[in-house]
Design an enzyme around this catalytic site. Structure first.
Site, short mmCIF file in Angstrom:
data_model
loop_
_atom_site.label_atom_id
_atom_site.label_comp_id
_atom_site.label_asym_id
_atom_site.label_seq_id
_atom_site.Cartn_x
_atom_site.Cartn_y
_atom_site.Cartn_z
N CYS A 9 0.98 -1.19 0.03
CA CYS A 9 0.00 -0.07 0.01
C CYS A 9 0.83 1.02 0.09
O CYS A 9 2.17 1.07 -0.50
CB CYS A 9 -0.95 -0.10 1.17
SG CYS A 9 -0.41 0.11 2.78
N ARG A 15 -3.34 -0.71 5.42
CA ARG A 15 -4.09 -1.76 4.62
C ARG A 15 -3.16 -2.95 4.38
O ARG A 15 -3.60 -4.15 4.60
CB ARG A 15 -4.18 -1.26 3.20
CG ARG A 15 -5.43 -0.23 3.22
CD ARG A 15 -5.69 0.66 2.09
NE ARG A 15 -4.45 1.57 1.88
CZ ARG A 15 -4.17 2.07 0.58
NH1 ARG A 15 -5.22 2.06 -0.25
NH2 ARG A 15 -3.46 2.95 0.75
N ASP A 126 -8.13 3.53 1.01
CA ASP A 126 -7.29 4.39 1.84
C ASP A 126 -7.96 4.78 3.01
O ASP A 126 -8.63 5.75 2.89
CB ASP A 126 -6.56 5.30 1.19
CG ASP A 126 -5.45 6.10 2.28
OD1 ASP A 126 -5.64 5.89 3.46
OD2 ASP A 126 -4.67 6.68 1.80
#
Ligand code: 4NP
Length: 156
Positions: A9, A15, A126
Protein backbone atom coordinates in the site's frame (compact mmCIF):
# COMPACT_ATOMS: atom_id res chain seq x y z
CA UNK A 1 4.33 -25.17 -4.28
CA UNK A 2 6.05 -22.48 -2.17
CA UNK A 3 4.61 -19.03 -2.73
CA UNK A 4 6.03 -15.74 -1.55
CA UNK A 5 3.45 -12.96 -1.40
CA UNK A 6 4.08 -9.24 -0.92
CA UNK A 7 1.20 -6.92 -0.01
CA UNK A 8 1.76 -3.26 -0.91
CA UNK A 9 0.00 0.00 0.00
CA UNK A 10 1.18 3.61 0.41
CA UNK A 11 2.33 3.80 4.03
CA UNK A 12 2.61 0.12 5.07
CA UNK A 13 0.86 0.95 8.36
CA UNK A 14 -2.84 0.34 7.51
CA UNK A 15 -3.93 -1.78 4.54
CA UNK A 16 -0.90 -3.90 3.63
CA UNK A 17 0.00 -4.99 7.18
CA UNK A 18 -3.67 -5.91 7.60
CA UNK A 19 -3.59 -7.97 4.42
CA UNK A 20 -0.34 -9.66 5.49
CA UNK A 21 -1.63 -10.58 8.96
CA UNK A 22 -5.09 -11.65 7.74
CA UNK A 23 -3.46 -13.84 5.10
CA UNK A 24 -1.14 -15.38 7.70
CA UNK A 25 -4.19 -16.08 9.89
CA UNK A 26 -5.97 -17.89 7.02
CA UNK A 27 -2.78 -19.74 6.02
CA UNK A 28 -2.38 -21.00 9.59
CA UNK A 29 -6.01 -22.15 9.71
CA UNK A 30 -5.37 -24.05 6.47
CA UNK A 31 -2.12 -25.57 7.83
CA UNK A 32 -0.08 -24.13 4.97
CA UNK A 33 2.54 -22.16 6.95
CA UNK A 34 5.36 -24.00 5.21
CA UNK A 35 4.04 -23.30 1.74
CA UNK A 36 3.00 -19.65 1.65
CA UNK A 37 5.12 -16.82 3.03
CA UNK A 38 3.83 -13.24 3.39
CA UNK A 39 5.40 -9.81 3.77
CA UNK A 40 4.23 -6.22 3.21
CA UNK A 41 5.70 -2.89 2.14
CA UNK A 42 4.74 0.70 1.29
CA UNK A 43 5.45 2.62 -1.90
CA UNK A 44 6.29 5.70 0.23
CA UNK A 45 9.01 6.29 2.80
CA UNK A 46 6.63 8.19 5.13
CA UNK A 47 6.37 5.64 7.93
CA UNK A 48 9.50 3.48 7.64
CA UNK A 49 10.06 1.64 10.94
CA UNK A 50 6.59 2.38 12.34
CA UNK A 51 4.25 -0.28 13.73
CA UNK A 52 0.74 -0.65 12.24
CA UNK A 53 -1.63 2.31 12.81
CA UNK A 54 -3.47 1.93 16.13
CA UNK A 55 -6.89 2.55 14.54
CA UNK A 56 -6.18 -0.27 12.07
CA UNK A 57 -4.92 -2.46 14.91
CA UNK A 58 -8.19 -1.89 16.81
CA UNK A 59 -10.33 -2.76 13.78
CA UNK A 60 -8.33 -5.95 13.14
CA UNK A 61 -8.55 -6.97 16.81
CA UNK A 62 -12.36 -6.84 16.57
CA UNK A 63 -12.11 -9.62 13.99
CA UNK A 64 -9.60 -11.61 16.04
CA UNK A 65 -6.56 -10.60 13.98
CA UNK A 66 -3.43 -9.27 15.66
CA UNK A 67 -1.35 -6.86 13.57
CA UNK A 68 2.43 -7.19 13.78
CA UNK A 69 5.41 -5.86 11.84
CA UNK A 70 7.20 -2.61 11.07
CA UNK A 71 6.80 -0.51 7.94
CA UNK A 72 9.35 -0.75 5.17
CA UNK A 73 9.49 0.73 1.69
CA UNK A 74 8.99 -1.32 -1.47
CA UNK A 75 12.29 -1.89 -3.29
CA UNK A 76 13.20 -3.11 -6.77
CA UNK A 77 14.71 -6.32 -5.31
CA UNK A 78 11.17 -7.27 -4.22
CA UNK A 79 10.33 -8.07 -7.84
CA UNK A 80 12.82 -10.97 -7.73
CA UNK A 81 12.20 -11.95 -4.12
CA UNK A 82 8.41 -12.45 -4.37
CA UNK A 83 6.20 -14.55 -6.61
CA UNK A 84 3.13 -12.32 -6.37
CA UNK A 85 2.87 -8.61 -5.49
CA UNK A 86 -0.59 -7.44 -4.42
CA UNK A 87 -1.36 -3.74 -4.73
CA UNK A 88 -4.11 -2.34 -2.53
CA UNK A 89 -5.15 0.42 -4.95
CA UNK A 90 -4.49 1.61 -8.48
CA UNK A 91 -1.98 4.27 -7.40
CA UNK A 92 0.03 1.59 -5.60
CA UNK A 93 -0.24 -0.63 -8.70
CA UNK A 94 1.07 2.15 -10.95
CA UNK A 95 3.85 3.15 -8.52
CA UNK A 96 5.05 -0.46 -8.30
CA UNK A 97 5.04 -0.97 -12.07
CA UNK A 98 6.86 2.33 -12.57
CA UNK A 99 9.84 0.72 -10.83
CA UNK A 100 9.83 -2.22 -13.26
CA UNK A 101 11.73 -0.28 -15.91
CA UNK A 102 12.06 -3.20 -18.32
CA UNK A 103 8.56 -4.53 -17.83
CA UNK A 104 9.98 -7.90 -16.72
CA UNK A 105 7.77 -8.41 -13.71
CA UNK A 106 4.37 -7.12 -14.82
CA UNK A 107 2.78 -10.55 -14.54
CA UNK A 108 3.66 -10.72 -10.85
CA UNK A 109 1.73 -7.56 -9.93
CA UNK A 110 -2.03 -7.76 -9.27
CA UNK A 111 -4.74 -5.69 -7.61
CA UNK A 112 -5.81 -7.20 -4.29
CA UNK A 113 -9.49 -6.70 -5.09
CA UNK A 114 -9.21 -9.04 -8.10
CA UNK A 115 -9.44 -11.85 -5.53
CA UNK A 116 -12.49 -10.60 -3.61
CA UNK A 117 -15.65 -12.65 -4.16
CA UNK A 118 -18.22 -10.95 -1.94
CA UNK A 119 -17.23 -7.33 -2.62
CA UNK A 120 -17.28 -5.57 -5.98
CA UNK A 121 -14.74 -2.86 -5.02
CA UNK A 122 -11.87 -2.44 -7.47
CA UNK A 123 -9.56 -0.98 -4.80
CA UNK A 124 -8.99 -1.28 -1.05
CA UNK A 125 -9.89 2.28 0.03
CA UNK A 126 -7.30 4.30 1.93
CA UNK A 127 -8.74 4.66 5.47
CA UNK A 128 -6.03 6.98 6.84
CA UNK A 129 -7.92 10.29 6.87
CA UNK A 130 -11.35 8.85 7.70
CA UNK A 131 -13.23 7.44 10.69
CA UNK A 132 -13.48 3.99 12.24
CA UNK A 133 -16.03 2.76 9.67
CA UNK A 134 -13.35 2.97 7.00
CA UNK A 135 -10.93 0.86 9.03
CA UNK A 136 -13.61 -1.75 9.73
CA UNK A 137 -14.48 -1.86 6.04
CA UNK A 138 -10.84 -2.47 5.08
CA UNK A 139 -10.71 -5.51 7.38
CA UNK A 140 -13.92 -7.02 5.97
CA UNK A 141 -12.86 -6.41 2.38
CA UNK A 142 -9.43 -7.92 3.04
CA UNK A 143 -10.91 -10.99 4.77
CA UNK A 144 -12.86 -11.59 1.56
CA UNK A 145 -9.94 -10.89 -0.81
CA UNK A 146 -7.45 -12.93 1.23
CA UNK A 147 -9.75 -15.93 1.30
CA UNK A 148 -10.19 -15.69 -2.48
CA UNK A 149 -6.43 -15.36 -2.89
CA UNK A 150 -5.78 -18.45 -0.74
CA UNK A 151 -8.25 -20.46 -2.77
CA UNK A 152 -6.68 -19.29 -6.01
CA UNK A 153 -3.21 -20.37 -4.77
CA UNK A 154 -4.59 -23.75 -3.68
CA UNK A 155 -6.03 -24.29 -7.15
CA UNK A 156 -2.75 -23.56 -8.93
P1 4NP B 1 -1.81 2.76 4.12
O1 4NP B 1 -2.50 4.08 4.72
O2 4NP B 1 -1.25 3.14 2.77
O3 4NP B 1 -2.94 1.81 4.03
O4 4NP B 1 -0.72 2.34 5.10
C1 4NP B 1 -1.86 5.33 4.75
C2 4NP B 1 -0.91 5.59 5.72
C3 4NP B 1 -0.31 6.84 5.78
C4 4NP B 1 -0.67 7.81 4.86
C5 4NP B 1 -1.62 7.53 3.89
C6 4NP B 1 -2.23 6.29 3.84
N1 4NP B 1 -0.07 9.09 4.94
O5 4NP B 1 -0.45 9.96 4.12
O6 4NP B 1 0.80 9.32 5.80
Amino acid sequence: MASKLLFVCLGNICRSPSAENIMNHLIKEAGKENEIICDSAGTSSYHIGSPPDRRMTAAAAKRGIQLTGRARQFEVADFENFDLILAMDKDNFRDILYQDKQGKYQDKVRLMCDFAREHSDSEVPDPYYGGSDGFNYVIDLLLDACSGLLESLENN
